[in-house]
Design a protein around this motif. Structure first.
Motif, mmCIF file in Angstrom:
data_model
loop_
_atom_site.group_PDB
_atom_site.id
_atom_site.type_symbol
_atom_site.label_atom_id
_atom_site.label_comp_id
_atom_site.label_asym_id
_atom_site.label_seq_id
_atom_site.Cartn_x
_atom_site.Cartn_y
_atom_site.Cartn_z
ATOM 1 N N THR A 194 4.518 2.750 8.615
ATOM 2 C CA THR A 194 3.231 2.194 8.193
ATOM 3 C C THR A 194 2.098 3.124 8.603
ATOM 4 O O THR A 194 1.195 3.418 7.819
ATOM 5 C CB THR A 194 3.021 0.811 8.855
ATOM 6 O OG1 THR A 194 4.169 0.021 8.608
ATOM 7 C CG2 THR A 194 1.798 0.137 8.313
ATOM 8 N N ALA A 206 -7.903 1.064 2.252
ATOM 9 C CA ALA A 206 -6.649 1.688 2.692
ATOM 10 C C ALA A 206 -6.201 1.083 4.018
ATOM 11 O O ALA A 206 -5.043 0.698 4.185
ATOM 12 C CB ALA A 206 -6.833 3.199 2.828
ATOM 13 N N MET A 207 -7.141 0.961 4.939
ATOM 14 C CA MET A 207 -6.796 0.417 6.256
ATOM 15 C C MET A 207 -6.279 -1.015 6.137
ATOM 16 O O MET A 207 -5.362 -1.429 6.822
ATOM 17 C CB MET A 207 -8.028 0.440 7.165
ATOM 18 C CG MET A 207 -8.419 1.800 7.649
ATOM 19 S SD MET A 207 -7.138 2.551 8.654
ATOM 20 C CE MET A 207 -6.310 3.602 7.517
ATOM 21 N N ILE A 256 -0.347 0.908 13.849
ATOM 22 C CA ILE A 256 -1.436 1.437 13.017
ATOM 23 C C ILE A 256 -2.791 0.910 13.476
ATOM 24 O O ILE A 256 -3.794 1.636 13.444
ATOM 25 C CB ILE A 256 -1.196 1.157 11.518
ATOM 26 C CG1 ILE A 256 -2.225 1.918 10.674
ATOM 27 C CG2 ILE A 256 -1.227 -0.310 11.197
ATOM 28 C CD1 ILE A 256 -1.943 1.916 9.198
ATOM 29 N N ILE A 263 -11.700 3.814 2.221
ATOM 30 C CA ILE A 263 -11.051 3.888 3.537
ATOM 31 C C ILE A 263 -10.804 2.479 4.079
ATOM 32 O O ILE A 263 -9.726 2.174 4.602
ATOM 33 C CB ILE A 263 -11.898 4.725 4.517
ATOM 34 C CG1 ILE A 263 -11.878 6.203 4.072
ATOM 35 C CG2 ILE A 263 -11.381 4.598 5.952
ATOM 36 C CD1 ILE A 263 -12.730 7.127 4.896
ATOM 37 N N CYS A 315 -8.427 9.562 0.786
ATOM 38 C CA CYS A 315 -9.855 9.198 0.738
ATOM 39 C C CYS A 315 -10.717 10.402 1.122
ATOM 40 O O CYS A 315 -11.773 10.642 0.519
ATOM 41 C CB CYS A 315 -10.156 8.045 1.680
ATOM 42 S SG CYS A 315 -9.358 6.515 1.200
ATOM 43 N N THR A 364 -3.039 7.701 3.153
ATOM 44 C CA THR A 364 -4.108 7.088 2.343
ATOM 45 C C THR A 364 -5.486 7.525 2.856
ATOM 46 O O THR A 364 -6.390 7.773 2.054
ATOM 47 C CB THR A 364 -4.000 5.551 2.340
ATOM 48 O OG1 THR A 364 -3.766 5.114 3.679
ATOM 49 C CG2 THR A 364 -2.904 5.071 1.446
ATOM 50 N N THR A 365 -5.625 7.644 4.181
ATOM 51 C CA THR A 365 -6.919 8.107 4.708
ATOM 52 C C THR A 365 -7.172 9.539 4.244
ATOM 53 O O THR A 365 -8.301 9.883 3.853
ATOM 54 C CB THR A 365 -6.929 8.047 6.246
ATOM 55 O OG1 THR A 365 -6.444 6.768 6.652
ATOM 56 C CG2 THR A 365 -8.324 8.252 6.793
ATOM 57 N N VAL A 367 -2.616 -0.961 3.735
ATOM 58 C CA VAL A 367 -1.436 -0.152 4.049
ATOM 59 C C VAL A 367 -0.433 -0.960 4.873
ATOM 60 O O VAL A 367 0.763 -0.980 4.588
ATOM 61 C CB VAL A 367 -1.845 1.123 4.808
ATOM 62 C CG1 VAL A 367 -0.664 1.691 5.577
ATOM 63 C CG2 VAL A 367 -2.361 2.158 3.831
ATOM 64 N N LEU A 368 -0.947 -1.655 5.856
ATOM 65 C CA LEU A 368 -0.069 -2.368 6.783
ATOM 66 C C LEU A 368 0.776 -3.438 6.081
ATOM 67 O O LEU A 368 2.006 -3.366 6.093
ATOM 68 C CB LEU A 368 -0.934 -2.939 7.912
ATOM 69 C CG LEU A 368 -0.286 -3.755 8.998
ATOM 70 C CD1 LEU A 368 0.882 -3.028 9.612
ATOM 71 C CD2 LEU A 368 -1.310 -4.088 10.072
ATOM 72 N N TRP A 410 1.849 6.086 6.319
ATOM 73 C CA TRP A 410 1.145 5.804 5.055
ATOM 74 C C TRP A 410 -0.341 5.622 5.299
ATOM 75 O O TRP A 410 -1.168 5.946 4.441
ATOM 76 C CB TRP A 410 1.768 4.604 4.339
ATOM 77 C CG TRP A 410 3.041 5.010 3.661
ATOM 78 C CD1 TRP A 410 4.307 4.663 4.017
ATOM 79 C CD2 TRP A 410 3.168 5.906 2.549
ATOM 80 N NE1 TRP A 410 5.215 5.273 3.197
ATOM 81 C CE2 TRP A 410 4.551 6.035 2.285
ATOM 82 C CE3 TRP A 410 2.261 6.599 1.757
ATOM 83 C CZ2 TRP A 410 5.037 6.844 1.249
ATOM 84 C CZ3 TRP A 410 2.744 7.407 0.740
ATOM 85 C CH2 TRP A 410 4.130 7.516 0.491
ATOM 86 N N GLY A 411 -0.692 5.097 6.463
ATOM 87 C CA GLY A 411 -2.107 4.982 6.808
ATOM 88 C C GLY A 411 -2.766 6.351 6.859
ATOM 89 O O GLY A 411 -3.883 6.552 6.355
#
Lengths: 565, 186
Positions: B158, A541-542, B29, A538, B169, B165-166, A545-546, B161-162
């Motif tokens: 963005t 990813a955080m 984000i 996680i 997970c 992806t979370t 991603v940006l 996609w955040g």
């Protein structure tokens, strides 16, 4: 309340007895021996190439037409940053797993050998184009510089090999836990788990870069490549790789060194927290290598500074832990006064001296790292010799000197031989020569970098330009340092192979320190690796991603391949 | 507990500092996936001491954890609606509401409820979030319109996609939770 100590003692008492009676099994020893042998051959070759570079940059040696400076630089980087470190780490941790978990499982041994040969084939594929001067792209292989496709296939095989080794380690750890319900994983195996989790996480990024971006592009299937994305994926791997070698060294600091100095280890709970923190926060730190890359907005860089500096926190905990252990041990041996314990440390023992200097070097190395994580300061030094000096301090001292120190008991241990007082003395001399060489070299590199000497360039005086002539004295010192280092390399490699095949037979202990007698029980949450891995994912990813969305969506036209050499 | 409360409070104040709030709110984000969860965390840390001081209150209103987790879900889902983020940036009162609701109406009940839920209950909450995150991700990625006046389309892409992806997970966690039997190891 039953303390962790009594439990640990029971378990370690049993395995100790088993291991004392049997030692490491021949088959397990052979795996570690093979890995260490490859590691130290890579050290010899890499060191030799390092000397060529040092003498070139000192202006003393013009490389012949058939040997390109950048070819030498590529080979030096790959041999030392990838081969030496990876093979040593795996050899060391597999010996550690075998020792602390009561031997490797037969199928794990098989996996380890498959991984070994996959990696060797990969390295051969990498080395051939380098020797042919078809892959002088340095170990970072940044696009749009393009090497021969074989180079990238080799890299992909190396990654696959690493995954085999990680799978093997996980299988062995899971098996041990099934047979030891509710117990904490032995501390060295805990470090190994963290290291292999990070290895898988880090190599996943470079696998995506190589398989899905670079290989199709290098084969000409696609015309262009997104350079920023490739660099970002590379550093998610590259930064973590370096930190994995560092975590390997840290494992020896926490687990082995206290035993070597005759003390106990630092608090078990905090040790495990340091490992977990390093695993969770590491991959996101890769971004600071791109802190002056264009095309990344300032707020992102600003936030990533925090992520990079966050890794400094467990490192500071480690620094505290080490000196606490030294002081405690010294006082128990009767030291008086504020600093009396320093005299009680075994300075004549290479197994302590070399890792101690490694730790001491991490103070300036870490401080330099913090400097480089700061945007404005990094703008001054980023493309200069300063950075080269920095990673010779971190890798060339903190990591490698710990590895050297470890080799003086690990190699005799796996070879059923002993470290003789004579060999110990040679080791101390080797440590001193290496230290002097690296201090001279790293200091000169840092200074020349501050004056603007660029990195990744062959020797030139820029038409006798006055400012660049001012770098020459420092670069000459780099040549002196490199010469001393090669002398130390030769002694070290001689020592390793002597201890492996010629030293007197006997039993050597695998030094693992016990916890303090009155220590509270470590909470079981440290063992929940599944949860820590998800937290790590996680966080990654955080963090990624940006910038990645921005780099992909707002990408400039991609770049065609270039051969700059 | 007291130390946790102090850390939580300091964290809460840190998040309120104008430069910090401005920075994280300047990017969509980080506004939703960094500032908001961190506000919940600050409340979570501060809650411990209150649970200890007023056990009867929490016992009376949240005996099995379901009312608390429902309140938590309502507050969290409310703050993932694009409109609410816009309003937080436009109206000072809504911004203040964000700083009150997330720590005290999401962080507090989460701390009290989570340990009261059964394993199945916990996994159910995670499943709900997983589905919701995939949905929100799809919304933010495929919506052709700008959903927030204050953020650009690239910002919402963005964020999408955040979310995805979370959610991935969380799926990995769920696979781990359902395939690995902890009794074999613990």
């Amino acid at each position: 309340m039953q303390t962790s100590v009594s439990q640990n003692k029971l378990v370690s008492g049993f395995t100790d007895k088993a291991n004392k009676a049997l030692g490491i099994s021949k088959q397990d020893a052979l795996i570690s021996k093979s890995y260490l042998a490859v590691a130290f051959i890579a050290l010899l070759l890499g060191g030799l190439l390092g000397l060529l570079q040092g003498l070139n940059r000192a202006g003393l040696l013009e490389l012949p037409a058939w040997l390109n400076y950048y070819q030498v630089l590529t080979a030096h980087g790959i041999l030392l940053v990838v081969v030496l470190s990876a093979f040593f780490t795996i050899g060391y941790f597999y010996a550690g797993l075998s020792h602390t978990l009561g031997g490797l499982l037969p199928k794990v041994r098989k996996i380890a050998w498959i991984g070994f040969w996959t990696k060797i084939v990969g390295f051969v594929l990498v080395v051939i184009p380098i020797l042919m001067n078809e892959a002088s792209v340095m170990y970072t292989f940044y696009p749009p510089m393009k090497a021969h496709p074989m180079f990238y296939f080799g890299l992909a095989l190396i990654v696959v090999g690493v995954w085999f080794l990680a799978a093997g380690a996980f299988i062995n750890v899971a098996n041990w836990r099934k047979n030891h319900k509710g117990e904490h994983l032995p501390i060295l195996a805990f470090f190994a788990t963290g290291v292999f989790v990070l290895l898988v996480g880090a190599t996943a990024f470079v696998a995506v870069e190589v398989l899905f971006m670079i290989i199709p592009w290098s084969l000409g299937w696609v015309d262009t490549i997104n350079v920023m994305v490739a660099r970002t994926l590379f550093w998610a791997f590259g930064h973590t790789a370096v930190n994995i070698w560092y975590l390997t060294a840290v494992s020896a600091w926490y687990v082995v060194i206290p035993k070597v100095i005759g003390g106990t280890r630092f608090n078990d709970y905090l040790t495990r927290v340091v490992v977990i923190a390093l695993v969770i926060m590491n991959i996101t730190g890769g971004f600071h290598h791109q802190i002056i890359d264009p095309g990344i907005s300032l707020p992102i860089k600003f936030m990533h500074v925090f992520m990079s500096l966050a890794i400094g926190f467990p490192s500071l905990m480690t620094a505290y832990a080490m000196f606490r252990v030294f002081e405690r041990t010294g006082r128990r041996k009767g030291a008086k006064g504020a600093l009396g314990w320093i005299k009680k440390l075994p300075w004549g023992d290479v197994r302590f001296l070399s890792p101690f200097i490694a730790m001491a070097a991490f103070a300036p190395a870490g401080a330099g790292g913090i400097v480089q994580s700061t945007n404005q300061l990094d703008q001054v030094v980023h493309n200069t010799m300063w950075i080269v000096g920095h990673f010779h301090l971190t890798l060339g001292m903190s990591v490698v000197m710990t590895f050297f120190g470890v080799s003086y008991w690990l190699v005799p241990y796996i070879s059923n031989r002993v470290l003789t007082p004579k060999m110990n003395k040679l080791g101390v001399i080797q440590t001193i020569i290496w230290t002097i060489g690296m201090v001279i070299m790293a200091f000169s590199m840092h200074t020349a970098g501050l004056f603007g000497a660029p990195r990744r360039t062959s020797y030139t005086t820029y038409g006798d330009f006055s400012a660049s002539l001012g770098w020459d004295p420092y670069m000459a010192a780099v040549g002196v340092g490199a010469t001393l280092l090669l002398v130390a390399v030769i002694i070290q490699v001689y020592a390793v192979f002597n201890m492996m095949f010629f030293a007197p037979k006997g039993t050597t202990e695998f030094p693992i320190a016990e916890v303090e007698a009155d220590e509270a029980k470590t909470p079981y949450m440290t063992e929940r690796w599944g949860v820590w891995v998800v937290v790590m994912l996680i966080v990654i990813a955080m963090a990624y991603v940006l910038p990645l969305t921005d780099m992909i969506v707002n990408a400039p036209p991609g770049s065609p391949p270039f051969k700059t050499w | 507990m007291m130390t946790q409360f102090i850390y939580g409070l300091l964290f809460y104040i840190f998040l309120m500092l104008p430069p910090v709030a401005n920075l994280v709110e300047s990017i969509m984000i980080t506004h939703m996936h960094m500032q908001m969860p961190m506000l919940v965390v600050s409340g979570f840390l501060m809650a411990g001491i209150f649970l200890k001081r007023f056990p009867r209150f929490f016992e009376k209103w949240n005996s099995n954890g379901i009312p608390g987790i429902t309140l938590f879900m309502i507050v969290i889902i409310y703050w993932t609606i694009p409109r609410t983020m816009d309003e937080a940036l436009t109206y000072q009162a809504i911004e203040a509401w964000k700083f009150i609701s997330l720590p005290f109406l999401a962080g507090f009940p989460l701390r009290d409820s989570w340990k009261k839920l059964t394993k199945a209950g916990k996994n159910l909450i995670i499943i709900i979030f997983t589905v919701k995150y995939f949905g929100m991700g799809a919304l933010y990625i495929w919506s052709e319109d700008q959903l927030c006046n204050n953020y650009l389309v690239i910002d919402q892409l963005t964020l999408g996609w955040g979310f995805i992806t979370t959610a991935i997970c969380l799926v990995i966690y769920l696979v781990y939770a359902f395939t690995v039997d902890p009794t074999k190891y613990e």
